[in-house]
Design an enzyme around this catalytic site. Sequence first.
Site, PDB file in Angstrom:
ATOM      1  N   LYS A  64       2.785 -15.503   2.265  1.00 22.36           N
ATOM      2  CA  LYS A  64       3.312 -16.203   1.064  1.00 22.36           C
ATOM      3  C   LYS A  64       4.745 -16.514   1.189  1.00 22.36           C
ATOM      4  O   LYS A  64       5.317 -16.261   0.078  1.00 22.36           O
ATOM      5  CB  LYS A  64       2.729 -15.471  -0.242  1.00 22.36           C
ATOM      6  CG  LYS A  64       2.830 -16.213  -1.629  1.00 22.36           C
ATOM      7  CD  LYS A  64       1.533 -17.279  -1.674  1.00 22.36           C
ATOM      8  CE  LYS A  64       1.711 -18.014  -2.739  1.00 22.36           C
ATOM      9  NZ  LYS A  64       0.617 -18.839  -3.136  1.00 22.36           N
TER      10      LYS A  64
ATOM     11  N   ASP B 144      -6.392  -7.050   4.075  1.00 20.39           N
ATOM     12  CA  ASP B 144      -7.498  -6.455   3.588  1.00 20.39           C
ATOM     13  C   ASP B 144      -8.375  -7.392   2.845  1.00 20.39           C
ATOM     14  O   ASP B 144      -9.713  -7.147   3.057  1.00 20.39           O
ATOM     15  CB  ASP B 144      -7.034  -5.283   2.246  1.00 20.39           C
ATOM     16  CG  ASP B 144      -8.031  -4.572   1.815  1.00 20.39           C
ATOM     17  OD1 ASP B 144      -9.107  -4.130   2.427  1.00 20.39           O
ATOM     18  OD2 ASP B 144      -8.076  -4.642   0.350  1.00 20.39           O
TER      19      ASP B 144
ATOM     20  N   TYR C 244       0.542  -1.415  -0.001  1.00 15.10           N
ATOM     21  CA  TYR C 244       0.036   0.026  -0.082  1.00 15.10           C
ATOM     22  C   TYR C 244       0.940   1.195  -0.008  1.00 15.10           C
ATOM     23  O   TYR C 244       0.584   2.355  -0.419  1.00 15.10           O
ATOM     24  CB  TYR C 244      -0.831  -0.037   1.147  1.00 15.10           C
ATOM     25  CG  TYR C 244      -2.282  -0.699   0.926  1.00 15.10           C
ATOM     26  CD1 TYR C 244      -2.362  -2.005   1.053  1.00 15.10           C
ATOM     27  CD2 TYR C 244      -3.554   0.103   1.255  1.00 15.10           C
ATOM     28  CE1 TYR C 244      -3.504  -2.660   0.661  1.00 15.10           C
ATOM     29  CE2 TYR C 244      -4.809  -0.611   1.052  1.00 15.10           C
ATOM     30  CZ  TYR C 244      -4.605  -1.823   0.821  1.00 15.10           C
ATOM     31  OH  TYR C 244      -5.868  -2.566   0.642  1.00 15.10           O
TER      32      TYR C 244
ATOM     33  N   ASP D 187      -3.083 -18.102   0.322  1.00 16.52           N
ATOM     34  CA  ASP D 187      -4.094 -18.990  -0.572  1.00 16.52           C
ATOM     35  C   ASP D 187      -4.710 -19.945   0.420  1.00 16.52           C
ATOM     36  O   ASP D 187      -6.034 -19.999   0.320  1.00 16.52           O
ATOM     37  CB  ASP D 187      -3.492 -19.434  -2.120  1.00 16.52           C
ATOM     38  CG  ASP D 187      -2.203 -20.461  -1.595  1.00 16.52           C
ATOM     39  OD1 ASP D 187      -1.612 -20.407  -0.519  1.00 16.52           O
ATOM     40  OD2 ASP D 187      -1.867 -20.758  -2.603  1.00 16.52           O
TER      41      ASP D 187
ATOM     42  N   ASP E  63     -12.345  -8.966   4.432  1.00 19.07           N
ATOM     43  CA  ASP E  63     -13.693  -9.046   3.639  1.00 19.07           C
ATOM     44  C   ASP E  63     -13.964 -10.532   3.822  1.00 19.07           C
ATOM     45  O   ASP E  63     -15.410 -10.498   4.006  1.00 19.07           O
ATOM     46  CB  ASP E  63     -13.500  -8.621   2.233  1.00 19.07           C
ATOM     47  CG  ASP E  63     -13.656  -7.040   2.191  1.00 19.07           C
ATOM     48  OD1 ASP E  63     -13.288  -6.347   3.070  1.00 19.07           O
ATOM     49  OD2 ASP E  63     -14.291  -6.664   0.960  1.00 19.07           O
TER      50      ASP E  63
HETATM   51  C1  IPM Z   1     -10.492  -1.196   3.848  1.00 20.61           C
HETATM   52  C2  IPM Z   1     -10.519  -0.599   2.651  1.00 20.61           C
HETATM   53  C3  IPM Z   1      -9.525   0.284   2.110  1.00 20.61           C
HETATM   54  C4  IPM Z   1      -8.179  -0.317   2.238  1.00 20.61           C
HETATM   55  C5  IPM Z   1      -9.584   1.189   0.888  1.00 20.61           C
HETATM   56  C6  IPM Z   1     -10.830   1.940   0.736  1.00 20.61           C
HETATM   57  C7  IPM Z   1      -8.320   2.081   0.653  1.00 20.61           C
HETATM   58  O1  IPM Z   1     -10.845  -1.481   1.484  1.00 20.61           O
HETATM   59  O2  IPM Z   1     -10.305  -0.368   4.592  1.00 20.61           O
HETATM   60  O3  IPM Z   1     -10.396  -2.417   3.875  1.00 20.61           O
HETATM   61  O4  IPM Z   1      -7.811  -1.164   1.242  1.00 20.61           O
HETATM   62  O5  IPM Z   1      -7.343  -0.380   3.347  1.00 20.61           O
HETATM   63 MG    MG Z   2     -10.911  -3.505   2.277  1.00 27.33          MG
END
Ligand code: IPM
Ligand code: MG
Length: 374
Positions: free
Chosen positions: A190, A246, A143, A222, A250
Amino acid sequence: MKRYTIATIPGDGIGPDVVREGVLALEAAGARFGLSFTFLETLMGGAAIDATRLPLPPETLATCQGSDAVLLGAVGGPKWDGLPGKSRPEAGLLALRAGMGVYANLRPAFMFPVLAAACPLKPSLVEGGIDVLVVRELTGGIYFGERGRSADGESAWDTERYSRTEITRLLKIGFEAAMGRARRLCVVDKANVLESSRLWRETAAAMAPAWPEVALSFMYVDNAAMQLVRAPRQFDVIATSNMFGDILSDEAAMITGSIGMLASASVGASGPGLYEPIHGSAPDIAGLDRANPLATILSTAMLLRHSLHEEEAAAAIEAGVGAVLAQGWRCADIASGAPGERTVGTQEMGRLVASSIAAGAGAGAAAGKREARP
Ligand code: IPM
Ligand code: MG
């Protein structure tokens, strides 16, 4: 009466919708526990670009740094998609995280027992519940690494780079969090391909003797993505890099029922923390009273716990959410159609939780504390 200053960044899309309800929850908990909050609303992301042309105006960073904690909604949306990388709303969020020095991002993926029907996995896989804490490195890695484009525009690069110092401070939070939970720490990387991952492993192995009670394990990313849907209950704390965290958070969020439920705390060595739902700005439903505010409300509980050390108030918010869910109230994303459920909008959900907090109802309904304080 204890006084705290909270910077709020509603941001873009559904950000303002959900931050409004987070503020309501804090006020309800404050009224019950003798805490008074001053909210300073600031601009970041697309909203800031529209007003000032900068995704993170210097005043916003200063306000955040001068507050006790920061509550953020969401940033980004199609309106700003054409902008170059450095001018995008997301660049504001990254600069805010870096500027506040919040290098550790705690993302508790906890399944409220009453939401089991909203879980997309087979019931047999989640029997007994899901409670995984993802500890994501937040101010380093790909990032923030060097990136660019070749002169002819035909190739591009982003760089994953980690120092031992960055890895050590993140893993320390992972080990400490594991000590307050089931004492299992899985470092996800990884390492079969990436040199930076091998440094993560080496660093973790060197640190392990200092936490003899924590069972340390390693897993390739993975495989971890697969294991999260195959057998999510094997995980307690996952510590990982910015990018892998990240993605995995999710996934972990979704197996608990909805990404609309997952809160997060970003903390550094000192100074205010940053609290935000992990979901995006969902521009298609912005302002329509359809977003689930519970991830933001649960983020305010993390704010009370980690930045203000107001554990009672934090637990009251979590209990309030648990009680409202137990009564059958759902936002659209977590509705399963089961009898007894009633679907409500953003504001009604926020109001229900606030009154549940005020009434002191539902203690125990949240089924315990979902993440340990590092
Ligand atoms: C998160 C989001 C952010 C990230 C984006 C909006 C830059 O996806 O906080 O998970 O990738 O960190
Ligand atoms: Mg995110």
